[in-house]
Design a protein around this motif. Structure first.
Motif, PDB file in Angstrom:
ATOM      1  N   TYR A  70       0.807  -1.223   0.000  1.00  0.00           N
ATOM      2  CA  TYR A  70       0.000   0.000   0.000  1.00  0.00           C
ATOM      3  C   TYR A  70       0.844   1.280   0.000  1.00  0.00           C
ATOM      4  O   TYR A  70       0.303   2.383  -0.105  1.00  0.00           O
ATOM      5  CB  TYR A  70      -0.940   0.029   1.213  1.00  0.00           C
ATOM      6  CG  TYR A  70      -1.825  -1.186   1.310  1.00  0.00           C
ATOM      7  CD1 TYR A  70      -2.526  -1.646   0.195  1.00  0.00           C
ATOM      8  CD2 TYR A  70      -1.979  -1.871   2.505  1.00  0.00           C
ATOM      9  CE1 TYR A  70      -3.332  -2.762   0.264  1.00  0.00           C
ATOM     10  CE2 TYR A  70      -2.796  -2.995   2.587  1.00  0.00           C
ATOM     11  CZ  TYR A  70      -3.463  -3.437   1.466  1.00  0.00           C
ATOM     12  OH  TYR A  70      -4.262  -4.536   1.543  1.00  0.00           O
ATOM     13  N   ALA A  71       2.178   1.128   0.138  1.00  0.00           N
ATOM     14  CA  ALA A  71       3.052   2.308   0.211  1.00  0.00           C
ATOM     15  C   ALA A  71       2.908   3.158  -1.056  1.00  0.00           C
ATOM     16  O   ALA A  71       2.931   4.394  -1.001  1.00  0.00           O
ATOM     17  CB  ALA A  71       4.504   1.863   0.387  1.00  0.00           C
ATOM     18  N   ASP A  72       2.741   2.484  -2.192  1.00  0.00           N
ATOM     19  CA  ASP A  72       2.637   3.193  -3.461  1.00  0.00           C
ATOM     20  C   ASP A  72       1.411   4.123  -3.482  1.00  0.00           C
ATOM     21  O   ASP A  72       1.466   5.226  -4.031  1.00  0.00           O
ATOM     22  CB  ASP A  72       2.560   2.152  -4.587  1.00  0.00           C
ATOM     23  CG  ASP A  72       2.805   2.806  -5.930  1.00  0.00           C
ATOM     24  OD1 ASP A  72       3.760   3.597  -6.021  1.00  0.00           O
ATOM     25  OD2 ASP A  72       2.017   2.557  -6.865  1.00  0.00           O
ATOM     26  N   ASP A  73       0.310   3.671  -2.856  1.00  0.00           N
ATOM     27  CA  ASP A  73      -0.897   4.525  -2.797  1.00  0.00           C
ATOM     28  C   ASP A  73      -0.604   5.807  -2.028  1.00  0.00           C
ATOM     29  O   ASP A  73      -1.031   6.894  -2.416  1.00  0.00           O
ATOM     30  CB  ASP A  73      -2.050   3.795  -2.092  1.00  0.00           C
ATOM     31  CG  ASP A  73      -2.662   2.737  -2.987  1.00  0.00           C
ATOM     32  OD1 ASP A  73      -2.625   2.921  -4.210  1.00  0.00           O
ATOM     33  OD2 ASP A  73      -3.159   1.728  -2.453  1.00  0.00           O
ATOM     34  N   PHE A  74       0.127   5.650  -0.936  1.00  0.00           N
ATOM     35  CA  PHE A  74       0.489   6.827  -0.129  1.00  0.00           C
ATOM     36  C   PHE A  74       1.230   7.840  -0.998  1.00  0.00           C
ATOM     37  O   PHE A  74       0.961   9.045  -0.959  1.00  0.00           O
ATOM     38  CB  PHE A  74       1.415   6.394   1.022  1.00  0.00           C
ATOM     39  CG  PHE A  74       0.871   6.696   2.399  1.00  0.00           C
ATOM     40  CD1 PHE A  74       0.048   7.796   2.616  1.00  0.00           C
ATOM     41  CD2 PHE A  74       1.196   5.903   3.493  1.00  0.00           C
ATOM     42  CE1 PHE A  74      -0.438   8.092   3.880  1.00  0.00           C
ATOM     43  CE2 PHE A  74       0.706   6.181   4.762  1.00  0.00           C
ATOM     44  CZ  PHE A  74      -0.105   7.282   4.952  1.00  0.00           C
ATOM     45  N   ILE A  75       2.171   7.333  -1.803  1.00  0.00           N
ATOM     46  CA  ILE A  75       2.984   8.226  -2.644  1.00  0.00           C
ATOM     47  C   ILE A  75       2.122   8.880  -3.723  1.00  0.00           C
ATOM     48  O   ILE A  75       2.194  10.082  -3.952  1.00  0.00           O
ATOM     49  CB  ILE A  75       4.175   7.445  -3.244  1.00  0.00           C
ATOM     50  CG1 ILE A  75       5.142   7.074  -2.107  1.00  0.00           C
ATOM     51  CG2 ILE A  75       4.892   8.250  -4.331  1.00  0.00           C
ATOM     52  CD1 ILE A  75       6.159   6.027  -2.426  1.00  0.00           C
ATOM     53  N   GLU A  81       7.795  10.093   0.978  1.00  0.00           N
ATOM     54  CA  GLU A  81       8.448   8.869   1.455  1.00  0.00           C
ATOM     55  C   GLU A  81       7.437   8.071   2.251  1.00  0.00           C
ATOM     56  O   GLU A  81       6.487   8.640   2.780  1.00  0.00           O
ATOM     57  CB  GLU A  81       9.561   9.228   2.456  1.00  0.00           C
ATOM     58  CG  GLU A  81      10.902   9.432   1.869  1.00  0.00           C
ATOM     59  CD  GLU A  81      11.904   9.871   2.930  1.00  0.00           C
ATOM     60  OE1 GLU A  81      11.673   9.651   4.138  1.00  0.00           O
ATOM     61  OE2 GLU A  81      12.912  10.441   2.523  1.00  0.00           O
ATOM     62  N   VAL A  82       7.693   6.772   2.377  1.00  0.00           N
ATOM     63  CA  VAL A  82       6.826   5.966   3.244  1.00  0.00           C
ATOM     64  C   VAL A  82       7.711   5.100   4.137  1.00  0.00           C
ATOM     65  O   VAL A  82       8.634   4.433   3.663  1.00  0.00           O
ATOM     66  CB  VAL A  82       5.858   5.078   2.424  1.00  0.00           C
ATOM     67  CG1 VAL A  82       4.897   4.344   3.348  1.00  0.00           C
ATOM     68  CG2 VAL A  82       5.068   5.899   1.420  1.00  0.00           C
ATOM     69  N   LEU A  83       7.428   5.154   5.429  1.00  0.00           N
ATOM     70  CA  LEU A  83       8.120   4.302   6.396  1.00  0.00           C
ATOM     71  C   LEU A  83       7.211   3.119   6.681  1.00  0.00           C
ATOM     72  O   LEU A  83       6.054   3.314   7.056  1.00  0.00           O
ATOM     73  CB  LEU A  83       8.287   5.061   7.713  1.00  0.00           C
ATOM     74  CG  LEU A  83       9.585   5.781   7.988  1.00  0.00           C
ATOM     75  CD1 LEU A  83       9.470   6.519   9.313  1.00  0.00           C
ATOM     76  CD2 LEU A  83      10.730   4.783   8.053  1.00  0.00           C
ATOM     77  N   VAL A  84       7.720   1.911   6.502  1.00  0.00           N
ATOM     78  CA  VAL A  84       6.853   0.733   6.649  1.00  0.00           C
ATOM     79  C   VAL A  84       7.414  -0.205   7.721  1.00  0.00           C
ATOM     80  O   VAL A  84       8.601  -0.525   7.710  1.00  0.00           O
ATOM     81  CB  VAL A  84       6.763  -0.049   5.309  1.00  0.00           C
ATOM     82  CG1 VAL A  84       5.781  -1.207   5.427  1.00  0.00           C
ATOM     83  CG2 VAL A  84       6.360   0.855   4.161  1.00  0.00           C
ATOM     84  N   VAL A  85       6.552  -0.628   8.625  1.00  0.00           N
ATOM     85  CA  VAL A  85       6.916  -1.708   9.547  1.00  0.00           C
ATOM     86  C   VAL A  85       5.924  -2.837   9.251  1.00  0.00           C
ATOM     87  O   VAL A  85       4.748  -2.746   9.580  1.00  0.00           O
ATOM     88  CB  VAL A  85       6.834  -1.271  11.027  1.00  0.00           C
ATOM     89  CG1 VAL A  85       7.284  -2.418  11.927  1.00  0.00           C
ATOM     90  CG2 VAL A  85       7.675  -0.045  11.275  1.00  0.00           C
ATOM     91  N   ASP A  86       6.409  -3.852   8.546  1.00  0.00           N
ATOM     92  CA  ASP A  86       5.547  -4.944   8.076  1.00  0.00           C
ATOM     93  C   ASP A  86       5.980  -6.221   8.787  1.00  0.00           C
ATOM     94  O   ASP A  86       7.084  -6.720   8.567  1.00  0.00           O
ATOM     95  CB  ASP A  86       5.738  -5.070   6.548  1.00  0.00           C
ATOM     96  CG  ASP A  86       4.597  -5.820   5.894  1.00  0.00           C
ATOM     97  OD1 ASP A  86       3.996  -6.679   6.567  1.00  0.00           O
ATOM     98  OD2 ASP A  86       4.313  -5.540   4.713  1.00  0.00           O
ATOM     99  N   ASP A  87       5.116  -6.722   9.668  1.00  0.00           N
ATOM    100  CA  ASP A  87       5.535  -7.853  10.488  1.00  0.00           C
ATOM    101  C   ASP A  87       4.292  -8.671  10.856  1.00  0.00           C
ATOM    102  O   ASP A  87       3.235  -8.102  11.166  1.00  0.00           O
ATOM    103  CB  ASP A  87       6.199  -7.317  11.773  1.00  0.00           C
ATOM    104  CG  ASP A  87       6.905  -8.403  12.553  1.00  0.00           C
ATOM    105  OD1 ASP A  87       8.144  -8.335  12.663  1.00  0.00           O
ATOM    106  OD2 ASP A  87       6.222  -9.329  13.060  1.00  0.00           O
TER     107      ASP A  87
END
Ligand SMILES: Cc1cc2nc3c(=O)[nH]c(=O)nc-3n(C[C@H](O)[C@H](O)[C@H](O)COP(=O)(O)OP(=O)(O)OC[C@H]3O[C@@H](n4cnc5c(N)ncnc54)[C@H](O)[C@@H]3O)c2cc1C
Length: 359
Positions: A70-75, A81-87
Protein backbone atom coordinates in the motif's frame (compact mmCIF):
# COMPACT_ATOMS: atom_id res chain seq x y z
CA UNK A 1 9.70 37.67 17.65
CA UNK A 2 12.57 36.01 19.60
CA UNK A 3 11.96 32.48 20.87
CA UNK A 4 11.14 32.44 24.59
CA UNK A 5 13.96 30.78 26.53
CA UNK A 6 13.01 27.16 27.24
CA UNK A 7 14.95 27.07 30.50
CA UNK A 8 12.82 29.87 31.94
CA UNK A 9 9.59 28.04 31.35
CA UNK A 10 10.02 24.31 31.09
CA UNK A 11 11.04 22.17 34.09
CA UNK A 12 12.23 19.44 31.73
CA UNK A 13 14.75 21.61 29.94
CA UNK A 14 17.22 20.73 28.49
CA UNK A 15 15.28 18.47 26.17
CA UNK A 16 15.92 17.76 22.52
CA UNK A 17 15.88 21.02 20.62
CA UNK A 18 13.08 21.61 18.10
CA UNK A 19 15.67 22.25 15.37
CA UNK A 20 16.60 18.54 15.39
CA UNK A 21 13.13 17.52 14.22
CA UNK A 22 12.03 17.47 10.60
CA UNK A 23 9.27 16.28 8.23
CA UNK A 24 5.54 15.79 8.55
CA UNK A 25 4.28 12.28 9.19
CA UNK A 26 0.84 10.95 8.36
CA UNK A 27 -0.28 7.72 10.00
CA UNK A 28 -1.94 5.44 7.43
CA UNK A 29 -4.72 3.36 8.91
CA UNK A 30 -5.25 0.12 7.02
CA UNK A 31 -8.56 -1.43 6.13
CA UNK A 32 -7.56 -5.14 6.03
CA UNK A 33 -7.47 -6.44 2.48
CA UNK A 34 -8.44 -3.06 1.02
CA UNK A 35 -5.66 -0.54 1.64
CA UNK A 36 -5.18 2.80 3.35
CA UNK A 37 -8.44 4.21 4.68
CA UNK A 38 -9.63 7.42 3.03
CA UNK A 39 -9.59 9.56 6.24
CA UNK A 40 -5.82 8.90 6.52
CA UNK A 41 -5.26 9.84 2.87
CA UNK A 42 -7.24 13.05 3.45
CA UNK A 43 -4.64 14.01 6.09
CA UNK A 44 -2.10 14.32 3.26
CA UNK A 45 -3.85 17.57 2.27
CA UNK A 46 -2.89 19.53 5.44
CA UNK A 47 0.40 17.58 5.64
CA UNK A 48 1.50 18.95 2.24
CA UNK A 49 0.60 22.50 3.25
CA UNK A 50 2.59 22.23 6.50
CA UNK A 51 5.55 20.48 4.83
CA UNK A 52 5.78 23.16 2.15
CA UNK A 53 5.91 25.92 4.76
CA UNK A 54 8.49 24.02 6.83
CA UNK A 55 10.40 22.96 3.71
CA UNK A 56 10.21 19.34 4.81
CA UNK A 57 8.94 16.09 3.37
CA UNK A 58 5.59 14.37 3.83
CA UNK A 59 6.23 10.89 5.18
CA UNK A 60 3.54 8.20 5.27
CA UNK A 61 3.61 5.67 8.09
CA UNK A 62 2.38 2.13 7.49
CA UNK A 63 2.22 -0.42 10.28
CA UNK A 64 0.74 -3.90 10.04
CA UNK A 65 1.13 -7.22 8.26
CA UNK A 66 1.34 -7.37 4.45
CA UNK A 67 1.00 -3.61 4.19
CA UNK A 68 4.09 -2.78 2.11
CA UNK A 69 2.03 -3.02 -1.10
CA UNK A 70 0.00 0.00 0.00
CA UNK A 71 3.05 2.31 0.21
CA UNK A 72 2.64 3.19 -3.46
CA UNK A 73 -0.90 4.52 -2.80
CA UNK A 74 0.49 6.83 -0.13
CA UNK A 75 2.98 8.23 -2.64
CA UNK A 76 0.43 8.62 -5.44
CA UNK A 77 -1.78 10.65 -3.10
CA UNK A 78 1.05 12.97 -2.05
CA UNK A 79 3.60 11.38 0.34
CA UNK A 80 7.28 11.87 -0.56
CA UNK A 81 8.45 8.87 1.45
CA UNK A 82 6.83 5.97 3.24
CA UNK A 83 8.12 4.30 6.40
CA UNK A 84 6.85 0.73 6.65
CA UNK A 85 6.92 -1.71 9.55
CA UNK A 86 5.55 -4.94 8.08
CA UNK A 87 5.54 -7.85 10.49
CA UNK A 88 3.29 -10.86 11.14
CA UNK A 89 3.12 -9.89 14.82
CA UNK A 90 1.35 -6.68 13.73
CA UNK A 91 -1.48 -8.57 12.02
CA UNK A 92 -3.93 -7.64 14.76
CA UNK A 93 -4.22 -4.06 15.92
CA UNK A 94 -3.36 -3.50 19.57
CA UNK A 95 -3.07 0.16 20.61
CA UNK A 96 -0.13 -0.40 22.97
CA UNK A 97 1.83 -2.36 20.33
CA UNK A 98 1.15 0.01 17.42
CA UNK A 99 1.73 3.00 19.72
CA UNK A 100 5.07 1.55 20.82
CA UNK A 101 6.11 1.11 17.17
CA UNK A 102 5.28 4.76 16.35
CA UNK A 103 7.15 5.93 19.47
CA UNK A 104 10.29 3.98 18.48
CA UNK A 105 10.20 5.34 14.93
CA UNK A 106 9.69 8.87 16.28
CA UNK A 107 12.69 8.55 18.61
CA UNK A 108 14.80 7.39 15.68
CA UNK A 109 13.63 9.76 12.93
CA UNK A 110 12.42 12.77 14.98
CA UNK A 111 9.42 13.96 12.97
CA UNK A 112 8.49 17.60 13.45
CA UNK A 113 4.77 16.90 13.06
CA UNK A 114 2.56 13.79 13.22
CA UNK A 115 -0.99 13.91 11.83
CA UNK A 116 -3.61 11.23 12.34
CA UNK A 117 -7.21 10.98 11.17
CA UNK A 118 -9.51 11.23 14.19
CA UNK A 119 -11.01 7.80 13.63
CA UNK A 120 -11.48 5.46 16.60
CA UNK A 121 -7.91 4.26 16.05
CA UNK A 122 -6.42 7.72 15.57
CA UNK A 123 -8.11 8.95 18.72
CA UNK A 124 -6.47 6.08 20.59
CA UNK A 125 -3.00 6.12 19.03
CA UNK A 126 -2.49 9.90 18.96
CA UNK A 127 -2.78 10.42 22.74
CA UNK A 128 -0.74 7.23 23.41
CA UNK A 129 2.15 8.52 21.30
CA UNK A 130 1.86 12.10 22.60
CA UNK A 131 1.81 10.96 26.21
CA UNK A 132 4.73 8.55 25.82
CA UNK A 133 6.84 11.17 24.04
CA UNK A 134 5.62 13.86 26.46
CA UNK A 135 4.58 15.96 23.48
CA UNK A 136 1.37 17.90 23.00
CA UNK A 137 -1.66 16.81 21.00
CA UNK A 138 -4.58 18.81 19.64
CA UNK A 139 -7.62 16.75 18.71
CA UNK A 140 -10.22 17.48 16.03
CA UNK A 141 -8.37 20.27 14.26
CA UNK A 142 -10.27 22.02 11.49
CA UNK A 143 -7.18 23.65 9.98
CA UNK A 144 -3.40 23.85 10.34
CA UNK A 145 -0.93 26.63 9.67
CA UNK A 146 2.69 27.41 10.44
CA UNK A 147 4.24 30.34 12.26
CA UNK A 148 7.12 30.73 9.84
CA UNK A 149 9.29 32.65 12.32
CA UNK A 150 9.26 30.04 15.07
CA UNK A 151 8.37 27.01 12.87
CA UNK A 152 5.59 26.21 15.34
CA UNK A 153 2.60 24.50 13.76
CA UNK A 154 -0.65 26.26 14.55
CA UNK A 155 -3.24 23.61 15.34
CA UNK A 156 -6.55 25.30 14.73
CA UNK A 157 -9.86 24.14 16.19
CA UNK A 158 -13.03 25.61 17.66
CA UNK A 159 -12.85 25.60 21.45
CA UNK A 160 -15.78 24.20 23.39
CA UNK A 161 -18.86 26.41 23.54
CA UNK A 162 -17.43 29.22 21.47
CA UNK A 163 -17.80 30.56 17.94
CA UNK A 164 -14.18 31.72 17.65
CA UNK A 165 -11.21 29.55 16.65
CA UNK A 166 -8.33 28.59 18.96
CA UNK A 167 -4.78 28.59 17.54
CA UNK A 168 -2.88 26.06 19.63
CA UNK A 169 0.90 25.61 19.53
CA UNK A 170 3.40 23.48 21.42
CA UNK A 171 6.59 25.55 21.28
CA UNK A 172 8.87 23.44 23.46
CA UNK A 173 8.13 19.84 22.63
CA UNK A 174 8.37 17.88 19.41
CA UNK A 175 6.74 16.22 17.56
CA UNK A 176 3.67 18.40 17.29
CA UNK A 177 0.71 16.05 17.03
CA UNK A 178 -2.76 16.75 15.69
CA UNK A 179 -5.84 14.86 14.60
CA UNK A 180 -8.67 15.92 12.28
CA UNK A 181 -11.97 14.22 11.73
CA UNK A 182 -12.78 12.38 8.52
CA UNK A 183 -14.00 14.66 5.70
CA UNK A 184 -12.70 17.88 7.26
CA UNK A 185 -10.03 17.90 4.53
CA UNK A 186 -10.54 16.81 0.91
CA UNK A 187 -8.83 13.76 -0.54
CA UNK A 188 -5.83 15.00 -2.57
CA UNK A 189 -5.93 14.10 -6.27
CA UNK A 190 -4.19 10.82 -7.12
CA UNK A 191 -1.17 11.39 -9.34
CA UNK A 192 0.03 8.24 -11.09
CA UNK A 193 3.33 9.89 -12.05
CA UNK A 194 4.46 10.49 -8.44
CA UNK A 195 7.49 8.53 -7.26
CA UNK A 196 8.92 8.24 -3.75
CA UNK A 197 11.13 6.22 -1.46
CA UNK A 198 9.81 3.30 0.60
CA UNK A 199 11.85 2.54 3.74
CA UNK A 200 11.32 -0.83 5.40
CA UNK A 201 12.01 -0.59 9.13
CA UNK A 202 12.51 -3.25 11.77
CA UNK A 203 11.62 -2.29 15.34
CA UNK A 204 11.08 -4.00 18.64
CA UNK A 205 7.52 -5.38 18.77
CA UNK A 206 6.30 -5.94 22.32
CA UNK A 207 3.67 -8.49 23.39
CA UNK A 208 0.23 -6.90 23.63
CA UNK A 209 -1.21 -6.31 27.08
CA UNK A 210 -4.67 -7.34 25.87
CA UNK A 211 -5.92 -10.35 23.93
CA UNK A 212 -8.39 -10.41 21.05
CA UNK A 213 -11.05 -12.97 21.92
CA UNK A 214 -13.63 -12.57 19.20
CA UNK A 215 -14.50 -10.35 16.27
CA UNK A 216 -18.16 -9.36 15.90
CA UNK A 217 -19.32 -7.66 12.74
CA UNK A 218 -22.05 -5.07 13.35
CA UNK A 219 -24.39 -5.05 10.39
CA UNK A 220 -25.02 -1.55 9.14
CA UNK A 221 -28.24 -1.34 7.21
CA UNK A 222 -28.18 2.36 6.40
CA UNK A 223 -25.56 4.32 4.53
CA UNK A 224 -23.46 6.24 7.10
CA UNK A 225 -23.93 9.99 6.68
CA UNK A 226 -20.20 10.46 5.93
CA UNK A 227 -20.62 8.40 2.76
CA UNK A 228 -23.95 9.82 1.56
CA UNK A 229 -24.11 11.88 -1.64
CA UNK A 230 -27.41 13.50 -0.72
CA UNK A 231 -28.38 14.46 2.84
CA UNK A 232 -31.67 15.90 3.99
CA UNK A 233 -30.97 17.27 7.44
CA UNK A 234 -33.46 18.47 10.02
CA UNK A 235 -33.20 20.76 13.01
CA UNK A 236 -35.20 22.09 15.91
CA UNK A 237 -37.38 23.99 13.43
CA UNK A 238 -39.10 20.70 12.48
CA UNK A 239 -40.98 21.04 15.75
CA UNK A 240 -41.46 17.31 16.32
CA UNK A 241 -40.06 13.88 15.32
CA UNK A 242 -42.91 13.62 12.79
CA UNK A 243 -41.06 16.16 10.65
CA UNK A 244 -38.32 13.59 10.03
CA UNK A 245 -40.84 11.24 8.37
CA UNK A 246 -41.40 13.93 5.77
CA UNK A 247 -37.64 14.46 5.37
CA UNK A 248 -37.17 10.68 4.97
CA UNK A 249 -39.65 10.71 2.06
CA UNK A 250 -37.69 13.49 0.37
CA UNK A 251 -34.37 11.73 1.05
CA UNK A 252 -35.74 8.46 -0.42
CA UNK A 253 -36.83 10.25 -3.59
CA UNK A 254 -33.36 11.77 -3.99
CA UNK A 255 -31.51 8.55 -3.14
CA UNK A 256 -30.16 10.15 0.03
CA UNK A 257 -30.21 9.78 3.81
CA UNK A 258 -31.46 11.86 6.70
CA UNK A 259 -29.30 13.60 9.31
CA UNK A 260 -29.83 16.35 11.86
CA UNK A 261 -28.55 19.11 14.08
CA UNK A 262 -27.53 18.62 17.68
CA UNK A 263 -30.82 20.09 18.90
CA UNK A 264 -32.66 17.43 16.88
CA UNK A 265 -30.42 14.75 18.43
CA UNK A 266 -30.83 16.17 21.94
CA UNK A 267 -34.61 16.11 21.44
CA UNK A 268 -34.34 12.39 20.60
CA UNK A 269 -35.75 12.88 17.08
CA UNK A 270 -32.73 11.32 15.35
CA UNK A 271 -29.89 9.05 16.60
CA UNK A 272 -26.50 10.57 17.61
CA UNK A 273 -24.62 8.87 14.73
CA UNK A 274 -26.69 11.08 12.39
CA UNK A 275 -25.61 14.36 14.00
CA UNK A 276 -23.74 16.75 11.72
CA UNK A 277 -21.22 19.21 13.16
CA UNK A 278 -18.44 19.83 15.61
CA UNK A 279 -19.50 17.18 18.10
CA UNK A 280 -21.14 15.06 15.40
CA UNK A 281 -19.83 13.98 12.00
CA UNK A 282 -18.33 15.88 9.09
CA UNK A 283 -20.06 15.13 5.82
CA UNK A 284 -19.30 15.78 2.14
CA UNK A 285 -22.47 15.18 0.12
CA UNK A 286 -23.02 16.65 -3.31
CA UNK A 287 -26.27 18.12 -1.96
CA UNK A 288 -27.06 19.10 1.64
CA UNK A 289 -30.64 20.22 2.31
CA UNK A 290 -30.88 21.89 5.74
CA UNK A 291 -34.48 22.06 6.94
CA UNK A 292 -35.32 24.10 10.04
CA UNK A 293 -31.64 24.45 10.91
CA UNK A 294 -30.39 27.92 11.93
CA UNK A 295 -26.78 27.38 10.77
CA UNK A 296 -24.81 27.73 14.02
CA UNK A 297 -21.01 27.67 13.56
CA UNK A 298 -20.80 24.30 15.33
CA UNK A 299 -23.21 22.84 12.77
CA UNK A 300 -21.65 24.46 9.70
CA UNK A 301 -18.16 23.08 10.52
CA UNK A 302 -19.59 19.67 9.63
CA UNK A 303 -20.69 20.70 6.12
CA UNK A 304 -17.54 22.50 4.98
CA UNK A 305 -16.94 19.92 2.26
CA UNK A 306 -20.57 19.79 1.05
CA UNK A 307 -21.05 20.55 -2.66
CA UNK A 308 -24.29 22.56 -2.63
CA UNK A 309 -26.23 23.67 0.44
CA UNK A 310 -29.96 24.38 0.20
CA UNK A 311 -31.65 25.97 3.24
CA UNK A 312 -35.36 25.77 3.98
CA UNK A 313 -36.14 28.17 6.79
CA UNK A 314 -38.91 30.54 7.91
CA UNK A 315 -36.38 33.19 8.96
CA UNK A 316 -34.72 35.13 6.10
CA UNK A 317 -32.11 36.36 8.60
CA UNK A 318 -31.07 32.90 9.85
CA UNK A 319 -27.25 32.46 9.54
CA UNK A 320 -27.72 29.47 7.24
CA UNK A 321 -29.43 31.66 4.64
CA UNK A 322 -26.21 33.67 4.27
CA UNK A 323 -24.12 30.52 3.89
CA UNK A 324 -26.36 28.40 1.66
CA UNK A 325 -26.11 28.31 -2.12
CA UNK A 326 -29.91 28.44 -2.38
CA UNK A 327 -32.50 29.33 0.25
CA UNK A 328 -36.24 28.80 0.27
CA UNK A 329 -37.91 31.03 2.85
CA UNK A 330 -41.06 29.56 4.32
CA UNK A 331 -42.57 26.83 6.45
CA UNK A 332 -41.03 23.45 5.67
CA UNK A 333 -44.45 21.82 6.13
CA UNK A 334 -45.52 23.53 2.91
CA UNK A 335 -42.20 23.56 1.05
CA UNK A 336 -41.04 19.95 1.50
CA UNK A 337 -44.37 18.40 0.34
CA UNK A 338 -44.31 20.76 -2.67
CA UNK A 339 -40.79 19.56 -3.61
CA UNK A 340 -41.85 15.91 -3.17
CA UNK A 341 -44.89 16.51 -5.38
CA UNK A 342 -42.71 18.13 -8.04
CA UNK A 343 -40.25 15.21 -7.95
CA UNK A 344 -43.11 12.70 -8.23
CA UNK A 345 -44.45 14.58 -11.23
CA UNK A 346 -41.00 14.48 -12.84
CA UNK A 347 -40.71 10.76 -12.14
CA UNK A 348 -44.07 10.16 -13.80
CA UNK A 349 -42.93 12.07 -16.89
CA UNK A 350 -39.82 9.90 -17.13
CA UNK A 351 -36.07 10.44 -17.53
CA UNK A 352 -36.44 12.83 -20.49
CA UNK A 353 -38.23 15.40 -18.31
CA UNK A 354 -35.40 15.23 -15.75
CA UNK A 355 -32.81 15.70 -18.51
CA UNK A 356 -34.76 18.75 -19.74
CA UNK A 357 -34.81 20.20 -16.25
CA UNK A 358 -31.08 19.74 -15.81
CA UNK A 359 -30.22 21.47 -19.10
C1 LIG B 1 -19.44 22.77 22.16
C2 LIG B 1 -20.64 22.75 21.28
C3 LIG B 1 -20.68 21.82 20.28
C4 LIG B 1 -21.79 21.78 19.43
N1 LIG B 1 -21.81 20.85 18.43
C5 LIG B 1 -22.85 20.86 17.56
C6 LIG B 1 -22.89 19.93 16.48
O1 LIG B 1 -22.03 19.06 16.32
N2 LIG B 1 -23.93 20.02 15.62
C7 LIG B 1 -24.94 20.94 15.76
O2 LIG B 1 -25.86 20.95 14.93
N3 LIG B 1 -24.93 21.80 16.78
C8 LIG B 1 -23.93 21.77 17.69
N4 LIG B 1 -23.95 22.63 18.74
C9 LIG B 1 -25.18 23.42 18.97
C10 LIG B 1 -25.28 24.66 18.11
O3 LIG B 1 -24.62 25.74 18.75
C11 LIG B 1 -26.76 25.06 17.90
O4 LIG B 1 -27.38 25.22 19.15
C12 LIG B 1 -27.54 24.02 17.10
O5 LIG B 1 -26.85 23.66 15.92
C13 LIG B 1 -28.90 24.61 16.72
O6 LIG B 1 -29.70 23.60 16.18
P1 LIG B 1 -30.86 23.95 15.18
O7 LIG B 1 -30.36 24.78 14.05
O8 LIG B 1 -31.57 22.69 14.89
O9 LIG B 1 -31.87 24.81 16.13
P2 LIG B 1 -32.15 26.37 16.20
O10 LIG B 1 -30.91 27.14 16.33
O11 LIG B 1 -33.18 26.51 17.27
O12 LIG B 1 -32.78 26.74 14.80
C14 LIG B 1 -34.04 26.32 14.35
C15 LIG B 1 -34.28 26.97 13.01
O13 LIG B 1 -35.50 26.48 12.46
C16 LIG B 1 -36.17 27.55 11.81
N5 LIG B 1 -37.60 27.19 11.77
C17 LIG B 1 -38.49 27.22 12.80
N6 LIG B 1 -39.69 26.75 12.36
C18 LIG B 1 -39.54 26.44 11.06
C19 LIG B 1 -40.43 25.91 10.08
N7 LIG B 1 -41.70 25.59 10.36
N8 LIG B 1 -39.95 25.72 8.81
C20 LIG B 1 -38.65 26.04 8.49
N9 LIG B 1 -37.79 26.54 9.40
C21 LIG B 1 -38.22 26.73 10.67
C22 LIG B 1 -35.86 28.76 12.65
O14 LIG B 1 -36.00 29.95 11.92
C23 LIG B 1 -34.40 28.49 13.05
O15 LIG B 1 -33.51 29.08 12.11
C24 LIG B 1 -22.87 22.69 19.60
C25 LIG B 1 -22.79 23.64 20.62
C26 LIG B 1 -21.70 23.66 21.46
C27 LIG B 1 -21.66 24.68 22.52
Amino acid sequence: MPRVKCEDLCPEWPCEQPEEFKNVWVYGEIEPGRGIREPSLQMLTPARKIAEKLEGKVVGLLIGHQVTAYADDFIKYGADEVLVVDDERLKEYYPDVYGHVIVQLSLKYKPEVILLAATMRGRELGPYVANTLRAGITADCTDFDVDEKTRDVLLIRPPFAAIMLAYIRTPFRRPQIGTARPNVFPLPPRDESRRGEVILEKVDIPKPRTRLLKRIRIEKREVPIEKAEVIVSGGKGLGSPEGFKLLQRLADMLGGVIAGSRKAVDAGWIPPERQVGQTGRSVKPILYIAVGISGAAQHMIGVREAGRIVAINTDPDAPIVRQADYSIIGDYREIVPAIIEELEELKRKGPKAIEELLK
